[in-house]
Design a protein around this motif. Structure first.
Motif, short mmCIF file in Angstrom:
data_model
loop_
_atom_site.label_atom_id
_atom_site.label_comp_id
_atom_site.label_asym_id
_atom_site.label_seq_id
_atom_site.Cartn_x
_atom_site.Cartn_y
_atom_site.Cartn_z
N ALA A 130 4.17 -0.56 -14.32
CA ALA A 130 4.57 -1.97 -14.38
C ALA A 130 4.85 -2.52 -12.99
O ALA A 130 4.58 -3.69 -12.71
N SER A 131 5.37 -1.69 -12.10
CA SER A 131 5.63 -2.13 -10.72
C SER A 131 4.33 -2.44 -9.99
O SER A 131 4.27 -3.36 -9.17
N LEU A 132 3.29 -1.68 -10.27
CA LEU A 132 1.99 -1.95 -9.65
C LEU A 132 1.51 -3.36 -10.01
O LEU A 132 0.99 -4.10 -9.16
N ALA A 133 1.66 -3.73 -11.26
CA ALA A 133 1.22 -5.05 -11.70
C ALA A 133 1.98 -6.16 -10.98
O ALA A 133 1.42 -7.21 -10.65
N ALA A 134 3.27 -5.92 -10.74
CA ALA A 134 4.08 -6.93 -10.07
C ALA A 134 3.77 -7.00 -8.58
O ALA A 134 3.83 -8.09 -7.98
N MET A 135 3.44 -5.87 -7.97
CA MET A 135 3.17 -5.85 -6.52
C MET A 135 1.79 -6.39 -6.18
O MET A 135 1.58 -6.91 -5.09
N PHE A 136 0.83 -6.24 -7.08
CA PHE A 136 -0.54 -6.66 -6.81
C PHE A 136 -0.92 -7.76 -7.81
O PHE A 136 -1.45 -7.48 -8.89
N GLY A 156 0.81 -1.21 0.00
CA GLY A 156 0.00 0.00 0.00
C GLY A 156 0.85 1.26 0.00
O GLY A 156 0.48 2.27 -0.63
N LEU A 157 2.00 1.21 0.69
CA LEU A 157 2.88 2.37 0.70
C LEU A 157 3.51 2.58 -0.68
O LEU A 157 3.68 3.72 -1.12
N GLY A 158 3.86 1.48 -1.32
CA GLY A 158 4.39 1.59 -2.67
C GLY A 158 3.37 2.17 -3.62
O GLY A 158 3.68 2.99 -4.49
N LEU A 159 2.11 1.73 -3.47
CA LEU A 159 1.03 2.29 -4.28
C LEU A 159 0.89 3.79 -4.04
O LEU A 159 0.69 4.55 -5.00
N LEU A 162 11.04 13.91 -2.20
CA LEU A 162 10.46 13.12 -1.11
C LEU A 162 10.01 11.74 -1.60
O LEU A 162 10.19 10.73 -0.91
N LEU A 163 9.42 11.70 -2.79
CA LEU A 163 8.99 10.43 -3.35
C LEU A 163 10.19 9.53 -3.65
O LEU A 163 10.13 8.31 -3.47
N LEU A 164 11.28 10.13 -4.10
CA LEU A 164 12.49 9.36 -4.37
C LEU A 164 13.00 8.71 -3.09
O LEU A 164 13.38 7.54 -3.07
N LEU A 165 12.97 9.45 -1.99
CA LEU A 165 13.41 8.91 -0.71
C LEU A 165 12.50 7.79 -0.22
O LEU A 165 12.95 6.87 0.48
N ALA A 166 11.22 7.86 -0.59
CA ALA A 166 10.25 6.86 -0.13
C ALA A 166 10.09 5.70 -1.10
O ALA A 166 9.31 4.78 -0.84
N SER A 167 10.82 5.70 -2.20
CA SER A 167 10.59 4.72 -3.27
C SER A 167 11.07 3.31 -2.90
O SER A 167 10.81 2.37 -3.65
N SER A 168 11.76 3.15 -1.76
CA SER A 168 12.15 1.80 -1.35
C SER A 168 10.94 0.95 -1.00
O SER A 168 11.04 -0.28 -0.90
N ALA A 195 -5.82 -1.17 -7.23
CA ALA A 195 -4.59 -0.39 -7.36
C ALA A 195 -4.62 0.47 -8.61
O ALA A 195 -4.24 1.64 -8.59
N PHE A 196 -5.11 -0.11 -9.72
CA PHE A 196 -5.14 0.67 -10.95
C PHE A 196 -6.27 1.69 -10.95
O PHE A 196 -6.20 2.70 -11.65
N GLY A 197 -7.30 1.44 -10.13
CA GLY A 197 -8.31 2.47 -9.94
C GLY A 197 -7.71 3.70 -9.25
O GLY A 197 -7.98 4.84 -9.62
N VAL A 198 -6.86 3.44 -8.25
CA VAL A 198 -6.17 4.54 -7.56
C VAL A 198 -5.24 5.26 -8.53
O VAL A 198 -5.16 6.50 -8.55
#
Length: 525
Positions: free
Chosen positions: A127-133, A15-18, A183-189, A142-145
């Motif tokens: 593409a990362s969303l598809a792999a995570m969910f 969810g955080l990645g999303l 900020l997003l770059l720092l949180a991208s882990s 996820a894709f609705g969001v």
């Protein structure tokens, strides 16, 4: 490509990645539509001509379109999270450079680099969303969001950037998204890493010829009104664009892993949808870019006020994709696609009611009709495009479709900009004899097209300024009306093509319904 076969690392809190990807995807349309409200101030502050100001938008859109498929391929090879992070770093860094740019050359170059970063963010974020969910229900949510995030950026970008510009100056339009990007770059882990073990090579030859062709075409279109359509530079650019597009076609037929599978365009329905989306982006995106300058020049609105007016046009694009999902249960996708083109064309034609001093109520109707038409397209066009091809080619089809859309945006902005400048200049020519202005007709047209009415009118005596402003405003408005009628005609032509090429049959009767939407995520990759 199937995301189920991708190798990747699990994420404990997807969810955080999303959230990170969704916020990133808000920034991308904001960086396209938002700066348009600040173009008059940018041109005035940096003493720039019309063409260089237009590259603030065109440079970003051009590289965004040209590098999208290459970014997706690179993510498949080396890791999507890695390319997402590289893209975000490039995007944020380029926006910081844009914010401190001392001249238009640096600003335009920085904006072009930002478009390259944006391509990596979008393609590998999706593409990362598809792999995570992997669960279909979770993936759908996820894709609705994701879709809502893109719509929110488009809907509120001009207003937010207009407010920043009015309150803090034009540099804030770039500073704020850059800081959010950091900020997003720092949180991208929080984004899971994934790649495609069967990924092919990157089609650099296709990317290079495609990018150079778009660049030559847009440069020729922008310089045409300024230098004359018969000038060596303009003709050279247009000829180079044709030659490079031909070379691109040759390259794509010969490479093992083409960025464009040109054989897909031989499928009637897919080709019709590509033409339809071109008409839609021609009819919509230039409005976001050039209407703020019109309101600034003709009505004297601030950037914040112009952004607020444009919300009547953009807010429906946030709401309608959700509504379209429900409509698709009862209305065929073929009808929805035709409806989106017809509504957009009708709204653009209706927008010719715009004139100096027209209030918000005068344009509310056409803005809502265009916004509803485009909003429906956001909910239906991509699904219709990928369902028009074999399931094994969904990823390529969606990637091509998005590249056509973004390339169409860049070209549409250039075409409309050239038409506005050229027609305004033609309307002014021969009518300035009674005024003591030192500027030529095309120079005056360039000023008002940049939103700089004050400089143009200050070139005549104070007593003549009201009449001179009326002349310039009338010429600009006439040019805008001609452009609007042309765009409406393009939408009408696209609707006819859809009727001819997209005839219902057994294979197409369920298009868009039952689409392997678990793979819309593969679209950019």
């Amino acid at each position: 490509m199937s995301t189920n076969s991708d190798s990747g690392t699990a994420v404990k809190r997807p969810g955080l990645g999303l959230f990170v990807i969704a916020v990133a995807c808000v920034l991308l349309p904001v960086s396209l539509a938002g700066p348009s409200v600040a173009l008059p101030e940018i041109g005035e502050y940096l003493h720039a001509d019309l063409t260089s100001v237009q590259w603030v938008i065109n440079g970003y859109d051009l590289t965004f379109a040209a590098f999208m498929l290459a970014s997706g391929s690179l993510g498949d090879l080396v890791g999507r999270r890695r390319v997402f992070r590289i893209g975000m770093a490039v995007f944020a860094g380029a926006l910081l450079i844009s914010a401190v740019a001392p001249n238009m050359l640096i600003l335009d170059l920085a904006r072009s680099v930002a478009g390259i970063g944006a391509a990596g963010v979008l393609t590998c974020g999706v593409a990362s969303l598809a792999a995570m969910f992997e669960d279909p229900a979770a993936r759908a949510k996820a894709f609705g969001v994701f879709g809502t995030s893109v719509g929110a950026g488009l809907a509120f970008g001009p207003f937010v950037c207009g407010t920043l510009n009015t309150q803090f100056g034009w540099r804030a339009v770039f500073y704020v998204p850059a800081l959010i990007g950091i900020l997003l770059l720092l949180a991208s882990s929080t984004i899971g890493e994934s790649r495609n073990p069967r990924a092919g090579k990157i089609d650099w030859a296709g990317t290079t010829t495609f990018t150079l062709a778009l660049f030559a075409l847009i440069l020729g279109l922008l310089e045409g009104p300024q230098l004359g359509w018969g000038s060596g530079l303009v003709l050279g650019c247009l000829i180079a664009a044709v030659v490079l597009l031909g070379l691109f076609g040759v390259v794509e037929r010969r490479v093992a892993d083409p960025m464009f599978d040109l054989s897909l365009l031989l499928q009637r329905r897919y080709a019709a949808l590509c033409l339809a989306v071109l008409a839609l982006v021609f009819g919509f995106t230039p409005l976001l870019v050039y209407l703020p300058a019109y309101y600034s020049a003709v009505d004297g609105l601030s950037a914040a006020q112009a952004g607020l007016v444009l919300m009547m046009l953009t807010v429906p694009t946030l709401v309608l994709p959700l509504v379209t999902g429900y409509l698709a249960k009862w209305v065929s996708v073929r009808v929805l696609v035709l409806t989106t083109v017809v509504l957009t064309g009708a709204g653009v034609a209706w927008l010719t009611v715009i004139h100096p001093g027209a209030g918000a109520l005068a344009v509310l109707g056409p803005y809502l009709v265009v916004g509803i038409g485009i909003g429906i397209s956001f909910g239906v066009m991509d699904g219709a495009a990928v369902s028009a091809v074999d399931p094994a080619r969904v990823g390529m089809a969606a990637g091509m479709f998005n590249t056509v859309r973004l390339g169409g945006e860049a070209t549409g902005i250039a075409v409309v900009g050239a038409m506005l400048a050229g027609v305004t200049g033609a309307k002014i020519a021969g009518r300035t004899g009674g005024f003591d202005t030192r500027y030529r007709a095309q120079e005056l047209a360039n000023m008002v097209n940049q939103g700089d009415m004050a400089t143009a009118t200050s070139s005549v005596s104070p007593s003549a300024r009201p009449a001179f402003q009326e002349l310039l405003s009338g010429a600009y408005t006439n040019a805008l009306h001609i452009v609007l009628w042309s765009l409406a005609g393009l939408c009408a032509l696209a609707a006819l093509i859809l009727l001819v090429l997209d005839r219902p049959d057994k294979a197409a009767s369920t298009a868009g319904e039952g689409v392997p939407a678990g793979d819309p995520a593969e679209a950019p990759a």
